[in-house]
Design a protein around this motif. Structure first.
Motif, PDB file in Angstrom:
ATOM      1  N   SER A 235       2.956   6.047  -2.760  1.00 42.91           N
ATOM      2  CA  SER A 235       4.136   6.761  -3.237  1.00 42.91           C
ATOM      3  C   SER A 235       4.028   7.052  -4.727  1.00 42.91           C
ATOM      4  O   SER A 235       4.319   8.163  -5.190  1.00 42.91           O
ATOM      5  CB  SER A 235       5.386   5.936  -2.945  1.00 42.91           C
ATOM      6  OG  SER A 235       6.506   6.530  -3.519  1.00 42.91           O
ATOM      7  N   TYR A 236       3.591   6.061  -5.512  1.00 40.54           N
ATOM      8  CA  TYR A 236       3.410   6.258  -6.951  1.00 40.54           C
ATOM      9  C   TYR A 236       2.292   7.276  -7.228  1.00 40.54           C
ATOM     10  O   TYR A 236       2.422   8.143  -8.085  1.00 40.54           O
ATOM     11  CB  TYR A 236       3.077   4.940  -7.633  1.00 40.54           C
ATOM     12  CG  TYR A 236       2.560   5.110  -9.040  1.00 40.54           C
ATOM     13  CD1 TYR A 236       3.413   5.524 -10.060  1.00 40.54           C
ATOM     14  CD2 TYR A 236       1.230   4.896  -9.339  1.00 40.54           C
ATOM     15  CE1 TYR A 236       2.943   5.702 -11.349  1.00 40.54           C
ATOM     16  CE2 TYR A 236       0.752   5.066 -10.627  1.00 40.54           C
ATOM     17  CZ  TYR A 236       1.612   5.474 -11.624  1.00 40.54           C
ATOM     18  OH  TYR A 236       1.142   5.659 -12.889  1.00 40.54           O
ATOM     19  N   LEU A 237       1.204   7.165  -6.493  1.00 40.04           N
ATOM     20  CA  LEU A 237       0.065   8.056  -6.687  1.00 40.04           C
ATOM     21  C   LEU A 237       0.447   9.514  -6.475  1.00 40.04           C
ATOM     22  O   LEU A 237      -0.005  10.399  -7.203  1.00 40.04           O
ATOM     23  CB  LEU A 237      -1.055   7.655  -5.715  1.00 40.04           C
ATOM     24  CG  LEU A 237      -2.439   8.203  -5.977  1.00 40.04           C
ATOM     25  CD1 LEU A 237      -2.950   7.715  -7.315  1.00 40.04           C
ATOM     26  CD2 LEU A 237      -3.375   7.768  -4.868  1.00 40.04           C
ATOM     27  N   ASN A 238       1.323   9.783  -5.528  1.00 38.34           N
ATOM     28  CA  ASN A 238       1.717  11.156  -5.213  1.00 38.34           C
ATOM     29  C   ASN A 238       3.050  11.566  -5.825  1.00 38.34           C
ATOM     30  O   ASN A 238       3.546  12.655  -5.542  1.00 38.34           O
ATOM     31  CB  ASN A 238       1.768  11.335  -3.692  1.00 38.34           C
ATOM     32  CG  ASN A 238       0.402  11.181  -3.070  1.00 38.34           C
ATOM     33  OD1 ASN A 238      -0.586  11.659  -3.612  1.00 38.34           O
ATOM     34  ND2 ASN A 238       0.329  10.496  -1.941  1.00 38.34           N
ATOM     35  N   SER A 239       3.626  10.710  -6.663  1.00 38.76           N
ATOM     36  CA  SER A 239       4.930  11.030  -7.255  1.00 38.76           C
ATOM     37  C   SER A 239       4.787  12.093  -8.353  1.00 38.76           C
ATOM     38  O   SER A 239       3.697  12.324  -8.867  1.00 38.76           O
ATOM     39  CB  SER A 239       5.571   9.774  -7.834  1.00 38.76           C
ATOM     40  OG  SER A 239       4.923   9.411  -9.022  1.00 38.76           O
ATOM     41  N   PRO A 240       5.896  12.747  -8.747  1.00 40.24           N
ATOM     42  CA  PRO A 240       5.857  13.768  -9.798  1.00 40.24           C
ATOM     43  C   PRO A 240       5.433  13.237 -11.165  1.00 40.24           C
ATOM     44  O   PRO A 240       5.038  14.002 -12.038  1.00 40.24           O
ATOM     45  CB  PRO A 240       7.292  14.288  -9.862  1.00 40.24           C
ATOM     46  CG  PRO A 240       7.925  13.883  -8.590  1.00 40.24           C
ATOM     47  CD  PRO A 240       7.218  12.659  -8.122  1.00 40.24           C
ATOM     48  N   VAL A 241       5.508  11.921 -11.383  1.00 42.24           N
ATOM     49  CA  VAL A 241       5.098  11.356 -12.669  1.00 42.24           C
ATOM     50  C   VAL A 241       3.859  10.477 -12.519  1.00 42.24           C
ATOM     51  O   VAL A 241       3.541   9.696 -13.414  1.00 42.24           O
ATOM     52  CB  VAL A 241       6.246  10.543 -13.310  1.00 42.24           C
ATOM     53  CG1 VAL A 241       7.390  11.438 -13.682  1.00 42.24           C
ATOM     54  CG2 VAL A 241       6.693   9.423 -12.404  1.00 42.24           C
TER      55      VAL A 241
ATOM     56  N   MET B 263       0.821  -1.191   0.000  1.00 42.49           N
ATOM     57  CA  MET B 263       0.000   0.000   0.000  1.00 42.49           C
ATOM     58  C   MET B 263       0.869   1.260   0.000  1.00 42.49           C
ATOM     59  O   MET B 263       0.526   2.238  -0.654  1.00 42.49           O
ATOM     60  CB  MET B 263      -0.920  -0.034   1.222  1.00 42.49           C
ATOM     61  CG  MET B 263      -1.946   1.041   1.227  1.00 42.49           C
ATOM     62  SD  MET B 263      -3.078   0.810  -0.135  1.00 42.49           S
ATOM     63  CE  MET B 263      -4.227   2.081   0.150  1.00 42.49           C
ATOM     64  N   ALA B 264       1.989   1.209   0.693  1.00 46.07           N
ATOM     65  CA  ALA B 264       2.881   2.371   0.753  1.00 46.07           C
ATOM     66  C   ALA B 264       3.485   2.675  -0.614  1.00 46.07           C
ATOM     67  O   ALA B 264       3.620   3.843  -0.998  1.00 46.07           O
ATOM     68  CB  ALA B 264       3.979   2.145   1.784  1.00 46.07           C
ATOM     69  N   SER B 265       3.830   1.633  -1.356  1.00 44.52           N
ATOM     70  CA  SER B 265       4.419   1.862  -2.680  1.00 44.52           C
ATOM     71  C   SER B 265       3.374   2.436  -3.647  1.00 44.52           C
ATOM     72  O   SER B 265       3.689   3.287  -4.476  1.00 44.52           O
ATOM     73  CB  SER B 265       5.021   0.586  -3.247  1.00 44.52           C
ATOM     74  OG  SER B 265       4.021  -0.387  -3.452  1.00 44.52           O
ATOM     75  N   PHE B 266       2.125   2.005  -3.536  1.00 39.69           N
ATOM     76  CA  PHE B 266       1.070   2.545  -4.390  1.00 39.69           C
ATOM     77  C   PHE B 266       0.818   4.010  -4.055  1.00 39.69           C
ATOM     78  O   PHE B 266       0.681   4.847  -4.955  1.00 39.69           O
ATOM     79  CB  PHE B 266      -0.221   1.741  -4.237  1.00 39.69           C
ATOM     80  CG  PHE B 266      -1.349   2.300  -5.053  1.00 39.69           C
ATOM     81  CD1 PHE B 266      -1.340   2.178  -6.435  1.00 39.69           C
ATOM     82  CD2 PHE B 266      -2.393   2.962  -4.446  1.00 39.69           C
ATOM     83  CE1 PHE B 266      -2.365   2.703  -7.199  1.00 39.69           C
ATOM     84  CE2 PHE B 266      -3.418   3.500  -5.205  1.00 39.69           C
ATOM     85  CZ  PHE B 266      -3.413   3.362  -6.586  1.00 39.69           C
TER      86      PHE B 266
END
Length: 104
Positions: free
Chosen positions: A6-12, A1-4
């Motif tokens: 992180s991806y959701l809020n990443s610059p890309v 869940m943390a990696s998702f």
């Protein structure tokens, strides 16, 4: 869940504008407008050179050049938009050459 998260809020990630930009070119209305320009250009070739508007053809030429640059420079290069405007740029360049030859 943390990696998702992180991806959701990443610059890309999918919350950013440039993530969705290339997919928007697949919109049917956009493709229809793009194809209309190219087909309209093909119809314009049949007209005599004295019917060509140098100002309008020049404006469309510059417009397509700017959007070609945008499509190339945007993050996640937008190849459908680049192809559309490159074909229109070619058509308008040919029309400008016909207009220039017709007006001396």
């Amino acid at each position: 869940m943390a990696s998702f998260r992180s991806y959701l809020n990443s610059p890309v990630g999918p919350k950013k504008t440039h993530f969705w930009g290339p997919s928007l070119t697949l919109d049917l209305n956009y493709c229809t407008n793009c194809n209309w320009w190219v087909w309209q250009g093909r119809e314009e070739i049949k007209k005599p050179p004295d019917m060509i508007s140098g100002n309008m053809t020049g404006a469309i030429f510059v417009f397509s050049a700017l959007f070609m640059r945008f499509a190339w420079m945007v993050q996640l290069r937008n190849y459908p938009l680049l192809t559309c405007h490159a074909s229109n740029e070619t058509m308008q360049l040919y029309q400008l050459s016909r207009w220039a030859k017709g007006n001396g």
